[in-house]
Design a protein around this motif. Structure first.
Motif, PDB file in Angstrom:
ATOM      1  N   MET A   1     -48.306  35.983  -6.525  1.00 48.53           N
ATOM      2  CA  MET A   1     -48.890  35.814  -7.864  1.00 48.53           C
ATOM      3  C   MET A   1     -50.419  35.927  -7.769  1.00 48.53           C
ATOM      4  SD  MET A   1     -48.038  32.845 -10.583  1.00 48.53           S
ATOM      5  CE  MET A   1     -48.684  31.448  -9.713  1.00 48.53           C
ATOM      6  N   THR A   4     -55.894  33.840 -11.050  1.00 48.59           N
ATOM      7  CA  THR A   4     -56.861  33.904 -12.140  1.00 48.59           C
ATOM      8  C   THR A   4     -57.653  32.598 -12.086  1.00 48.59           C
ATOM      9  OG1 THR A   4     -55.210  35.072 -13.429  1.00 48.59           O
ATOM     10  CG2 THR A   4     -57.145  34.274 -14.610  1.00 48.59           C
ATOM     11  N   ILE A   5     -58.962  32.708 -11.929  1.00 44.41           N
ATOM     12  CA  ILE A   5     -59.786  31.504 -11.822  1.00 44.41           C
ATOM     13  C   ILE A   5     -59.723  30.750 -13.150  1.00 44.41           C
ATOM     14  CG2 ILE A   5     -62.121  30.638 -11.448  1.00 44.41           C
ATOM     15  CD1 ILE A   5     -61.166  31.981  -8.947  1.00 44.41           C
ATOM     16  N   PRO A   6     -59.304  29.484 -13.120  1.00 41.70           N
ATOM     17  CA  PRO A   6     -59.224  28.740 -14.386  1.00 41.70           C
ATOM     18  C   PRO A   6     -60.624  28.468 -14.952  1.00 41.70           C
ATOM     19  CG  PRO A   6     -58.309  27.470 -12.526  1.00 41.70           C
ATOM     20  CD  PRO A   6     -58.963  28.675 -11.962  1.00 41.70           C
ATOM     21  N   LEU A  44     -71.185  25.232 -12.345  1.00 41.90           N
ATOM     22  CA  LEU A  44     -69.973  26.062 -12.390  1.00 41.90           C
ATOM     23  C   LEU A  44     -70.230  27.225 -13.347  1.00 41.90           C
ATOM     24  CD1 LEU A  44     -67.177  23.314 -12.353  1.00 41.90           C
ATOM     25  CD2 LEU A  44     -68.108  24.639 -10.444  1.00 41.90           C
ATOM     26  N   HIS A  46     -69.202  30.156 -13.671  1.00 45.96           N
ATOM     27  CA  HIS A  46     -68.178  31.080 -14.129  1.00 45.96           C
ATOM     28  C   HIS A  46     -67.652  30.716 -15.511  1.00 45.96           C
ATOM     29  CE1 HIS A  46     -65.797  27.746 -12.642  1.00 45.96           C
ATOM     30  NE2 HIS A  46     -64.749  28.237 -13.250  1.00 45.96           N
TER      31      HIS A  46
ATOM     32  N   THR B 256     -63.606  23.777  -6.209  1.00 40.75           N
ATOM     33  CA  THR B 256     -63.223  23.347  -7.556  1.00 40.75           C
ATOM     34  C   THR B 256     -62.123  24.249  -8.114  1.00 40.75           C
ATOM     35  OG1 THR B 256     -65.441  22.480  -7.951  1.00 40.75           O
ATOM     36  CG2 THR B 256     -64.080  22.862  -9.900  1.00 40.75           C
ATOM     37  N   HIS B 257     -62.275  25.589  -7.923  1.00 41.01           N
ATOM     38  CA  HIS B 257     -61.217  26.516  -8.380  1.00 41.01           C
ATOM     39  C   HIS B 257     -59.876  26.132  -7.753  1.00 41.01           C
ATOM     40  CE1 HIS B 257     -64.422  28.793  -9.957  1.00 41.01           C
ATOM     41  NE2 HIS B 257     -64.619  29.647  -8.965  1.00 41.01           N
ATOM     42  N   ARG B 260     -58.440  22.937  -9.249  1.00 39.37           N
ATOM     43  CA  ARG B 260     -57.928  23.142 -10.611  1.00 39.37           C
ATOM     44  C   ARG B 260     -56.657  23.976 -10.610  1.00 39.37           C
ATOM     45  NH1 ARG B 260     -63.178  24.786 -14.217  1.00 39.37           N
ATOM     46  NH2 ARG B 260     -64.251  22.777 -14.254  1.00 39.37           N
ATOM     47  N   LEU B 261     -56.625  25.026  -9.775  1.00 40.91           N
ATOM     48  CA  LEU B 261     -55.428  25.858  -9.704  1.00 40.91           C
ATOM     49  C   LEU B 261     -54.223  25.008  -9.288  1.00 40.91           C
ATOM     50  CD1 LEU B 261     -56.983  29.050  -8.095  1.00 40.91           C
ATOM     51  CD2 LEU B 261     -55.606  29.043 -10.186  1.00 40.91           C
ATOM     52  N   GLU B 265     -52.597  24.429 -12.835  1.00 42.85           N
ATOM     53  CA  GLU B 265     -51.698  25.584 -12.933  1.00 42.85           C
ATOM     54  C   GLU B 265     -50.488  25.416 -12.010  1.00 42.85           C
ATOM     55  OE1 GLU B 265     -52.916  28.050 -14.999  1.00 42.85           O
ATOM     56  OE2 GLU B 265     -54.817  27.016 -15.272  1.00 42.85           O
ATOM     57  N   PHE B 267     -50.364  25.924  -8.931  1.00 47.78           N
ATOM     58  CA  PHE B 267     -50.387  27.156  -8.145  1.00 47.78           C
ATOM     59  C   PHE B 267     -50.056  26.802  -6.702  1.00 47.78           C
ATOM     60  CE2 PHE B 267     -52.148  30.747  -5.951  1.00 47.78           C
ATOM     61  CZ  PHE B 267     -52.018  31.803  -6.831  1.00 47.78           C
ATOM     62  N   LEU B 270     -51.886  27.673  -3.264  1.00 47.24           N
ATOM     63  CA  LEU B 270     -53.176  27.047  -2.952  1.00 47.24           C
ATOM     64  C   LEU B 270     -53.076  25.519  -3.095  1.00 47.24           C
ATOM     65  CD1 LEU B 270     -55.623  29.597  -4.651  1.00 47.24           C
ATOM     66  CD2 LEU B 270     -55.090  29.382  -2.222  1.00 47.24           C
TER      67      LEU B 270
END
Lengths: 328, 455
Positions: A1, A4-6, A44, A46, B256-257, B260-261, B265, B267, B270
């Protein structure tokens, strides 16, 4: 999968606040400092903008405060006996702003009280010594703060100083002085989201424009309650981004003051060996307290030691510039 | 992706038997969706449903365990992004790296330094978790000797840092009886390294190397996720992530990504703790400490330092303890009268609050003054003096109540109580609340108490 960076979506942003006024703006500063404007959690990029980097204010005093750590005297040398020399040294060390502390009877050591005339004189002298924007904090005794800051506000009319600290017990007088003479206030409350909001509301209700209020939620130093300050700031900043208007002020915190009043920083002898080298410990304490609070949304950190200023300045530059993150 | 409460509900027996402790299957499903209960609480769930739900029920960040001679470190299983939402559960492990190309004596000396370090913070002994041995010699046998030298010197936990499976094997053999973290599998070596991890039942770091600075965050994390999926399929489930970024901003953003993932999500690829090497992104020892501090606050699971000093260890250990304190349970001490340095009836009576940091600051100062005293700890709901005062939890009434109810007056022959300088303003009210008592005002900060007591 695929990843996609949240991205968090926010409906609000922090207000921009400008400290200091140039000649064209009615003051005498050669530079001004704007903080705030964030539409993201700290650094942050992004998911939102951080149009202004966090700034460093360096704390100096009208005379050497007797209760300050000897390490600070050692670091600044003889400059601490002359606020003009101290302000120049602070500017040279990398300060973005100068915070002038008016000492009270305890800090003076001799029990003497500062007078309004003295306060006017030293503020005038420091304004002459540096072109940086200036913040002036009283000794922290409500009645005395009122007396001194009202005089200072008048003396420096139009300079867009930050007057502090403005607490629930004396905000009316200081806010009125700020309104009358074109200054800003530092709105300080003891580590609580609702108290922070409440004082902002009260200050606004007196009539001070929102772009002249800094929110100072106060903090504990590392080991002395930093986790309270950290989480209160994180909650305030999340509330601001989610549209709560009364939390959308840039935040000022004083890790220097908190860190340097501790035994860890003040005392070099008779402490546990596991505390390590005194100077290293004290500077590390101030740096880690500041860097941690930058992560929870600090817009201005007030520092005391030149080595901390150098380190935090460099950290801010790298946090603000992802492209320049060297990989070893 | 996480299942919603309704999706979970469809898989449950829908009998509303209440055996799980909830009134309805729907209520239980909602709690499951929020990961506040475990599926095992339902005794009637079918195997098919179990399989379907196990993914949704597994913790979003896998728990990783290292062990060594009775020492254990658990990292992961976090559930929130901000500590105020609940709490951070498992403190990141802090390790100090030594290189195997140093002389063995030097390796032992550095290990002993870390091993022997412990600092007291509000009554808690704090220390680093272990050593990371880095393979720089190019000789697997030398790596094994270095690991053995470390194991001979400390019972603490280990990270073995080597890209070469032969070196990892030599290290594992020397670390017999311990479960170290192996570091690291990358896109080139992962099959052989994963085999070593599988055989040793040891957790494994998965790394994407940082060769191309133009790589986007998505590309980097895609590469990392693909690698963890391959390695998990191969049969190694206990993984730790090294996304390969080192600097202040990149590290913050990337970790942080990942958090959060994993949490938002679900995910899976990860959903593991992250390891950091702050020394590789720092310009000085102080800078390393600063970056390590950022990573402790922002989601690292393992932090590997290149320097050890007592002062920096003290600061980082305290920061870790602070960030991982449960916000719902401030550390408190029992209200009451505490004797310090064998006080007698004429020793001074000082009052403070029951916030543990406040108590320990004051008690330590009185103790170090060498002078006897009684410390009266009032119930201020675990707040510090100024905070409690502002919140109305440390006012004249409460202090008077503490004086009267603590039995303090039975221990002393005088009627004098010393107030913290920060609440000098309470003096008048307290005189009214405590008729016949003399109220004295002490210093504002604990550090100034010895001088005050000696006056």
């Amino acid at each position: 999968m695929p990843v996609t960076i949240p991205k968090n979506k926010y409906s609000g942003a922090v207000r921009e606040v400008t400290i200091g006024a140039t000649k064209a703006e009615g003051g005498t500063r050669t530079t001004t400092v704007t903080v705030g404007g964030e539409s993201t959690l700290p650094f942050l990029f992004h998911e939102g903008a951080m149009p202004h980097p966090p700034r460093i204010a360096v704390e100096i005093a009208d005379r050497w405060p007797a209760d300050w750590s000897p390490l600070l005297r050692e670091a600044w040398g003889d400059a601490v006996d002359d606020p003009v020399a101290w302000a120049k040294a602070a500017e040279a060390s990398g300060a973005d702003l100068i915070l002038l502390r008016l000492t009270g009877p305890v800090q003076r050591g001799d029990g003497s009280k500062p007078t309004a005339a003295e306060a006017r004189k030293v503020v005038r002298a420091v304004l002459g010594a540096t072109g940086l924007p200036l913040m002036v904090f009283g000794p922290g005794i409500a009645d005395l703060d009122n007396e001194l800051l009202v005089a200072v506000a008048e003396e420096a009319a139009g300079e867009r100083l930050v007057l502090g600290v403005c607490e629930d017990k004396n905000y009316r007088t200081i806010v009125a002085a700020a309104m009358a003479h074109g200054h800003l206030v530092d709105s300080r409350t003891p580590m609580d989201v609702n108290l922070a909001k409440q004082l902002i509301i009260l200050t606004r209700d007196v009539g001070l424009p929102m772009d002249r209020i800094l929110m100072d939620p106060s903090t504990g130093a590392l080991g002395y309650g930093i986790e309270y300050g950290y989480s209160v700031m994180e909650r305030l900043r999340l509330a601001a981004l989610n549209g709560d208007s009364m939390t959308q002020q840039p935040m000022l915190v004083t890790p220097g003051e908190e860190g340097w009043k501790l035994k860890e920083s003040k005392v070099g002898e008779g402490v546990p060996a596991s505390w390590g080298n005194w100077n290293e410990r004290a500077v590390t304490w101030e740096v880690l307290t500041s860097s941690t609070l930058l992560q929870s949304g600090a817009d201005i950190v007030v520092l005391r030691h030149p080595d901390s200023i150098t380190e935090i300045k460099s950290v801010i530059q790298r946090l603000m510039a992802p492209a320049h993150n060297g990989h070893s | 992706m996480a299942l919603s409460g309704l999706e979970i509900y469809k898989l449950l027996p829908k009998t509303n038997c209440k055996d799980c402790g909830f009134p309805t299957c729907l209520a239980f499903a909602m709690k499951l969706a929020q990961k506040q209960v475990e599926l095992a609480a339902c005794p009637h769930v079918s195997e098919a449903a179990q399989a379907a739900l196990s993914d949704a029920a597994a913790p979003p960040i896998r728990l990783i365990t290292l062990s060594s001679n009775g020492n254990k470190l658990e990292v992961g299983n976090e559930t929130v992004l901000y500590r105020h939402e609940k709490t951070f559960f498992h403190q990141p492990g802090i390790f100090v790296r030594v290189s195997d190309d140093l002389p063995l004596d030097e390796i032992k000396a550095r290990t002993a330094e870390v091993d022997g370090y412990v600092v007291d913070y509000v009554g808690m002994p704090l220390s680093y978790d272990g050593l990371a041995i880095a393979y720089a010699s190019g000789n697997p046998e030398q790596f094994g000797d270095a690991v053995k030298a470390v194991c001979d010197t400390t019972h603490k936990l280990l990270i073995l840092i080597a890209d070469d499976p032969a070196a990892l094997k030599a290290g594992l053999a020397a670390a017999d009886g311990r479960t170290p973290l192996l570091c690291a599998a990358n896109a080139e070596n992962w099959r052989r390294v994963a085999l070593a991890a599988k055989n040793a039942k040891a957790p494994l770091v998965v790394r994407v190397d940082d060769s191309d600075p133009s790589t986007s965050s998505e590309q980097r994390l895609d590469g990392l996720a693909k690698l963890t999926e391959d390695i998990a399929k191969f049969g190694v489930d206990d993984l730790v992530l090294d996304p390969g970024v080192r600097g202040f901003n990149e590290s913050l953003a990337t970790i942080t990504h990942i958090r959060r993932l994993a949490l938002k999500e679900n995910f899976r690829a990860l959903g593991y703790p992250v390891i950091t090497f702050p020394g590789e992104g720092a310009t000085s020892q102080l800078d390393e400490v600063t970056l390590a501090g950022q990573q402790i606050a922002k989601y690292a699971g393992f932090v590997v330092l290149d320097h050890f000093t007592e002062a920096s260890a003290y600061a980082l250990l305290v920061l870790r303890a602070n960030i991982y304190t449960d916000p719902q349970k401030p550390i408190q001490v029992e209200p009451g009268v505490y004797p310090i340095n064998n006080p007698g009836p004429d020793s001074p009576l000082m009052v403070t609050t029951n916030f543990s940091i406040t108590y320990f600051s004051v008690a330590n100062e009185v103790e170090s003054s060498g002078l006897p005293g009684w410390l009266l700890v009032a119930d201020a709901e675990g707040m510090s003096v100024l905070t409690a005062w502002a919140a109305g939890k440390f006012d004249a009434e409460r202090i008077a109540k503490a004086v009267k109810e603590s039995g303090a007056s039975g221990k002393i022959s005088h009627k004098q109580v010393i107030l913290p300088g920060h609440v000098a303003v309470l003096m008048g009210e307290l005189e009214e609340e405590l008729p016949g008592w003399e109220i004295k005002v002490g210093p504002r900060e604990a550090v100034d108490l010895p001088a005050f007591l000696k006056m």
